[in-house]
Design a protein around this motif. Structure first.
Motif, PDB file in Angstrom:
ATOM      1  N   ASN A  59      -6.766 -22.325  28.704  1.00  0.00           N
ATOM      2  CA  ASN A  59      -7.165 -21.551  27.786  1.00  0.00           C
ATOM      3  C   ASN A  59      -8.729 -21.363  28.014  1.00  0.00           C
ATOM      4  N   ASP A  60      -9.592 -20.512  27.443  1.00  0.00           N
ATOM      5  CA  ASP A  60     -10.711 -20.199  27.455  1.00  0.00           C
ATOM      6  C   ASP A  60     -11.530 -21.645  26.913  1.00  0.00           C
ATOM      7  N   GLU A  61     -10.932 -22.398  26.410  1.00  0.00           N
ATOM      8  CA  GLU A  61     -11.833 -23.573  26.000  1.00  0.00           C
ATOM      9  C   GLU A  61     -11.979 -24.595  27.151  1.00  0.00           C
TER      10      GLU A  61
END
Length: 64
Positions: A59-61
């Motif tokens: 994910n973006d994290e």
């Protein structure tokens, strides 16, 4: 080359529903979705065989 070969396959109602919904969401035909899916599977297998790299999700994290 633009030659195509027609095939026939049997799907469960659940798999057909997933295929139809995903193709509709992506704005492509079921055939195109199957071609893209097969290309992704083949690429993942080849990379694993050559370099022991696996397909993954993030994910973006977890940006690289």
């Amino acid at each position: 080359m633009n030659d195509k070969i027609r095939i026939s396959l049997d799907l469960t109602p659940e798999i057909n529903k997933m295929l139809e919904e995903t193709a509709k969401k992506d704005g492509i035909t079921k055939g195109e979705l199957l071609r893209k899916s097969l290309a992704l599977l083949v690429a993942a297998k080849e990379e694993y065989q050559k370099h022991h790299l696996s397909l993954g999700f993030f994910n973006d994290e977890n940006k690289l």
